[in-house]
Structures are given as C-alpha cells and as structure tokens.
Design a protein around this motif. Structure first.
Motif, PDB file in Angstrom:
ATOM      1  N   SER A  33       0.831  -1.196   0.000  1.00  0.00           N
ATOM      2  CA  SER A  33       0.000   0.000   0.000  1.00  0.00           C
ATOM      3  C   SER A  33       0.871   1.253   0.000  1.00  0.00           C
ATOM      4  O   SER A  33       1.855   1.342   0.748  1.00  0.00           O
ATOM      5  N   LEU A  34       0.513   2.213  -0.813  1.00  0.00           N
ATOM      6  CA  LEU A  34       1.206   3.501  -0.798  1.00  0.00           C
ATOM      7  C   LEU A  34       0.708   4.387   0.336  1.00  0.00           C
ATOM      8  O   LEU A  34       1.287   5.438   0.602  1.00  0.00           O
ATOM      9  N   MET A  35      -0.352   3.933   1.014  1.00  0.00           N
ATOM     10  CA  MET A  35      -0.876   4.699   2.138  1.00  0.00           C
ATOM     11  C   MET A  35       0.015   4.566   3.373  1.00  0.00           C
ATOM     12  O   MET A  35      -0.183   5.243   4.373  1.00  0.00           O
ATOM     13  N   ASP A  36       1.025   3.697   3.305  1.00  0.00           N
ATOM     14  CA  ASP A  36       2.002   3.596   4.392  1.00  0.00           C
ATOM     15  C   ASP A  36       3.035   4.713   4.327  1.00  0.00           C
ATOM     16  O   ASP A  36       3.796   4.914   5.261  1.00  0.00           O
ATOM     17  N   TYR A  37       3.068   5.419   3.212  1.00  0.00           N
ATOM     18  CA  TYR A  37       3.995   6.532   3.027  1.00  0.00           C
ATOM     19  C   TYR A  37       3.246   7.850   3.188  1.00  0.00           C
ATOM     20  O   TYR A  37       2.101   7.980   2.740  1.00  0.00           O
ATOM     21  N   GLY A  38       3.891   8.829   3.793  1.00  0.00           N
ATOM     22  CA  GLY A  38       3.266  10.142   3.951  1.00  0.00           C
ATOM     23  C   GLY A  38       2.960  10.792   2.613  1.00  0.00           C
ATOM     24  O   GLY A  38       1.903  11.393   2.431  1.00  0.00           O
ATOM     25  N   TRP A  39       3.879  10.671   1.662  1.00  0.00           N
ATOM     26  CA  TRP A  39       3.658  11.271   0.349  1.00  0.00           C
ATOM     27  C   TRP A  39       2.524  10.568  -0.395  1.00  0.00           C
ATOM     28  O   TRP A  39       1.808  11.199  -1.174  1.00  0.00           O
ATOM     29  N   GLY A  40       2.357   9.256  -0.157  1.00  0.00           N
ATOM     30  CA  GLY A  40       1.257   8.517  -0.794  1.00  0.00           C
ATOM     31  C   GLY A  40      -0.091   8.999  -0.296  1.00  0.00           C
ATOM     32  O   GLY A  40      -1.030   9.190  -1.084  1.00  0.00           O
ATOM     33  N   ARG A  41      -0.172   9.207   1.023  1.00  0.00           N
ATOM     34  CA  ARG A  41      -1.414   9.740   1.590  1.00  0.00           C
ATOM     35  C   ARG A  41      -1.664  11.156   1.108  1.00  0.00           C
ATOM     36  O   ARG A  41      -2.794  11.528   0.811  1.00  0.00           O
ATOM     37  N   ALA A  42      -0.588  11.956   0.996  1.00  0.00           N
ATOM     38  CA  ALA A  42      -0.743  13.341   0.536  1.00  0.00           C
ATOM     39  C   ALA A  42      -1.212  13.392  -0.919  1.00  0.00           C
ATOM     40  O   ALA A  42      -2.113  14.163  -1.260  1.00  0.00           O
ATOM     41  N   ALA A  43      -0.609  12.573  -1.782  1.00  0.00           N
ATOM     42  CA  ALA A  43      -1.002  12.560  -3.194  1.00  0.00           C
ATOM     43  C   ALA A  43      -2.448  12.107  -3.346  1.00  0.00           C
ATOM     44  O   ALA A  43      -3.233  12.716  -4.081  1.00  0.00           O
ATOM     45  N   ALA A  44      -2.816  11.037  -2.642  1.00  0.00           N
ATOM     46  CA  ALA A  44      -4.188  10.530  -2.728  1.00  0.00           C
ATOM     47  C   ALA A  44      -5.183  11.537  -2.151  1.00  0.00           C
ATOM     48  O   ALA A  44      -6.246  11.771  -2.730  1.00  0.00           O
ATOM     49  N   ALA A  45      -4.831  12.148  -1.027  1.00  0.00           N
ATOM     50  CA  ALA A  45      -5.748  13.088  -0.378  1.00  0.00           C
ATOM     51  C   ALA A  45      -5.972  14.326  -1.235  1.00  0.00           C
ATOM     52  O   ALA A  45      -7.115  14.760  -1.412  1.00  0.00           O
ATOM     53  N   THR A  46      -4.907  14.889  -1.797  1.00  0.00           N
ATOM     54  CA  THR A  46      -5.082  16.111  -2.583  1.00  0.00           C
ATOM     55  C   THR A  46      -5.873  15.826  -3.858  1.00  0.00           C
ATOM     56  O   THR A  46      -6.760  16.606  -4.217  1.00  0.00           O
ATOM     57  N   TYR A  47      -5.578  14.707  -4.520  1.00  0.00           N
ATOM     58  CA  TYR A  47      -6.339  14.401  -5.737  1.00  0.00           C
ATOM     59  C   TYR A  47      -7.799  14.106  -5.386  1.00  0.00           C
ATOM     60  O   TYR A  47      -8.714  14.539  -6.095  1.00  0.00           O
ATOM     61  N   LEU A  48      -8.028  13.383  -4.293  1.00  0.00           N
ATOM     62  CA  LEU A  48      -9.388  13.032  -3.888  1.00  0.00           C
ATOM     63  C   LEU A  48     -10.184  14.265  -3.446  1.00  0.00           C
ATOM     64  O   LEU A  48     -11.365  14.394  -3.784  1.00  0.00           O
ATOM     65  N   VAL A  49      -9.548  15.188  -2.723  1.00  0.00           N
ATOM     66  CA  VAL A  49     -10.233  16.424  -2.317  1.00  0.00           C
ATOM     67  C   VAL A  49     -10.615  17.231  -3.563  1.00  0.00           C
ATOM     68  O   VAL A  49     -11.737  17.745  -3.669  1.00  0.00           O
ATOM     69  N   GLY A  50      -9.695  17.325  -4.525  1.00  0.00           N
ATOM     70  CA  GLY A  50     -10.015  18.011  -5.771  1.00  0.00           C
ATOM     71  C   GLY A  50     -11.181  17.352  -6.490  1.00  0.00           C
ATOM     72  O   GLY A  50     -12.062  18.031  -7.021  1.00  0.00           O
ATOM     73  N   PHE A  51     -11.206  16.023  -6.486  1.00  0.00           N
ATOM     74  CA  PHE A  51     -12.291  15.298  -7.155  1.00  0.00           C
ATOM     75  C   PHE A  51     -13.630  15.556  -6.465  1.00  0.00           C
ATOM     76  O   PHE A  51     -14.645  15.764  -7.136  1.00  0.00           O
ATOM     77  N   VAL A  52     -13.656  15.565  -5.139  1.00  0.00           N
ATOM     78  CA  VAL A  52     -14.905  15.813  -4.400  1.00  0.00           C
ATOM     79  C   VAL A  52     -15.418  17.229  -4.684  1.00  0.00           C
ATOM     80  O   VAL A  52     -16.613  17.427  -4.918  1.00  0.00           O
ATOM     81  N   ILE A  53     -14.509  18.211  -4.698  1.00  0.00           N
ATOM     82  CA  ILE A  53     -14.932  19.582  -5.018  1.00  0.00           C
ATOM     83  C   ILE A  53     -15.435  19.656  -6.460  1.00  0.00           C
ATOM     84  O   ILE A  53     -16.386  20.378  -6.761  1.00  0.00           O
ATOM     85  N   LEU A  54     -14.831  18.874  -7.362  1.00  0.00           N
ATOM     86  CA  LEU A  54     -15.295  18.827  -8.755  1.00  0.00           C
ATOM     87  C   LEU A  54     -16.722  18.306  -8.839  1.00  0.00           C
ATOM     88  O   LEU A  54     -17.550  18.849  -9.577  1.00  0.00           O
ATOM     89  N   VAL A  55     -17.049  17.273  -8.078  1.00  0.00           N
ATOM     90  CA  VAL A  55     -18.408  16.740  -8.066  1.00  0.00           C
ATOM     91  C   VAL A  55     -19.385  17.788  -7.531  1.00  0.00           C
ATOM     92  O   VAL A  55     -20.488  17.963  -8.072  1.00  0.00           O
ATOM     93  N   ILE A  56     -18.968  18.526  -6.501  1.00  0.00           N
ATOM     94  CA  ILE A  56     -19.813  19.599  -5.956  1.00  0.00           C
ATOM     95  C   ILE A  56     -20.026  20.687  -7.011  1.00  0.00           C
ATOM     96  O   ILE A  56     -21.147  21.179  -7.198  1.00  0.00           O
ATOM     97  N   CYS A  57     -18.962  21.049  -7.736  1.00  0.00           N
ATOM     98  CA  CYS A  57     -19.086  22.059  -8.800  1.00  0.00           C
ATOM     99  C   CYS A  57     -20.024  21.585  -9.899  1.00  0.00           C
ATOM    100  O   CYS A  57     -20.792  22.384 -10.451  1.00  0.00           O
ATOM    101  N   PHE A  58     -19.961  20.306 -10.235  1.00  0.00           N
ATOM    102  CA  PHE A  58     -20.869  19.755 -11.241  1.00  0.00           C
ATOM    103  C   PHE A  58     -22.321  19.906 -10.793  1.00  0.00           C
ATOM    104  O   PHE A  58     -23.176  20.353 -11.568  1.00  0.00           O
ATOM    105  N   ALA A  59     -22.605  19.561  -9.528  1.00  0.00           N
ATOM    106  CA  ALA A  59     -23.971  19.692  -9.005  1.00  0.00           C
ATOM    107  C   ALA A  59     -24.411  21.157  -9.012  1.00  0.00           C
ATOM    108  O   ALA A  59     -25.542  21.476  -9.402  1.00  0.00           O
TER     109      ALA A  59
END
Length: 196
Positions: free
Chosen positions: A66-92
């Motif tokens: 798992s890349l979630m064992d690395y701090g950078w892996g969590r950071a990359a996943a979190a930032t992309y996922l937060v952007g994706f969630v805001i994108l879904v909100i913008c679509f709505a």
C-alpha cells in the motif's frame, strides 16, 4: 467579432457536460491500476494511486504494498481526492445554476473560482506522486507513467478550461439571456443613390 461559443441559452449545457466528462476521467484515474507500468515485457511493475505491485519474471502473482504507508502517498491521494470531491460539488452546482431560468451570473463565476481550486489540488497530487514514487519505491526494469495517470491530467486540463469559461461567461450575460436587440443596418436613399 469573436463571440464566446457558449454565449447562447441553448448551449448552456455544454459546461456541465464537460464537467461530467472531467468527473468520468477522474473516476478512471482514481480506480485505474495504470499510474505506473512496465514499459515492455516482462511486465513486472504496476502501480495505482493506492498501491504498488511487483512480480517476478516467471511469477503470475502480483505482490502489492500500500502507498498509504507513506506520507507522500497519503498526501497525493488526499489532494487528488479532495479536488475530485470539489469537482463533483461544482458539477452539481453547475446543473442547478443552468437549470433555473434566471441565471445567477455571480454564482457561475463562483463555480469558476472553485474549479481553479480543484485544478490546484489535482495538480499537487499529480506532481507529488511521480516525484516521490521514483525516489522512494524501488523500480524494476523500464517503467512509464501510463494511461490512468494520463486520465488524471486530462481531467485536470478539462477542469482548467471549464474554470476559464465559467469565469468569462458573465461577460456575455446579455447574449446568453437574449437581452440584446438585433442591430439593423439601414441606409437612406439620399446617402446611397446606387440603391435606387
């Protein structure tokens, strides 16, 4: 005279449609296992946003960490996922904004601002991932950042384009709402004798 191609009330669904396309590409990027892959046979390396997998040349089974064992892996996943969630909100919000007859143009400009925030989050995630992955994960053979990573960038490019259009759309408020009177060009017979 150059006119915004979205400056008509009938074309109002193009922007939400493009945001929906960006969401689909974002889902492919989030779920895809092709962020990093072996460039040629034998295919011994494969990675997603969430995990990195390797196998021996003759071994059919993948061994994943798992890349979630690395701090950078969590950071990359979190930032992309937060952007994706805001994108879904913008679509709505875009669907709501373009559904009502009286379009709130300040509301539309706010969606454009949020889309720039989405792009910033996604770019941060897409830059952190390859830099830290190549530094901290031992790579086997020749590898390339592949199709799922490309879908992540494609989603980000569409978001940036939509952000500019959402921000510029209020400049054509009258054209979009049909409030401009047509311009008629008329010349009197005295001033244009050749029309007789």
């Amino acid at each position: 005279m150059v006119v915004c191609s979205l400056a008509c009330w009938r074309c109002r669904w193009l922007l939400p449609l493009l945001l929906g396309l960006a969401i689909i590409m974002g889902i492919i990027a989030l779920a895809g296992r092709g962020w990093l892959e072996s460039e040629s046979e034998p295919y011994v390396q494969q990675a997603s946003l969430w995990e990195s997998c390797t196998r021996g040349e003759d071994d059919p089974n993948w061994s994943c960490e798992s890349l979630m064992d690395y701090g950078w892996g969590r950071a990359a996943a979190a930032t992309y996922l937060v952007g994706f969630v805001i994108l879904v909100i913008c679509f709505a919000l875009a669907v709501i904004a373009f559904s009502i007859e009286i379009l709130r143009f300040n509301f539309v400009r706010g969606i454009g601002g949020l889309l720039f925030v989405v792009a910033a989050f996604q770019i941060i995630g897409l830059v952190i991932y390859p830099v830290k992955f190549t530094e901290e994960i031992p790579l086997t053979g020749d590898n390339m950042f592949s199709w799922a990573y490309g879908f992540g960038w494609a989603s980000t490019v569409v978001v940036i384009g939509c952000a500019f259009f959402f921000c510029c759309l209020p400049n054509w408020e009258d054209e979009v709402l049909g409030n401009i009177k047509p311009t008629y060009y008329y010349s009197s017979p005295e001033r244009a004798p050749y029309l007789n």
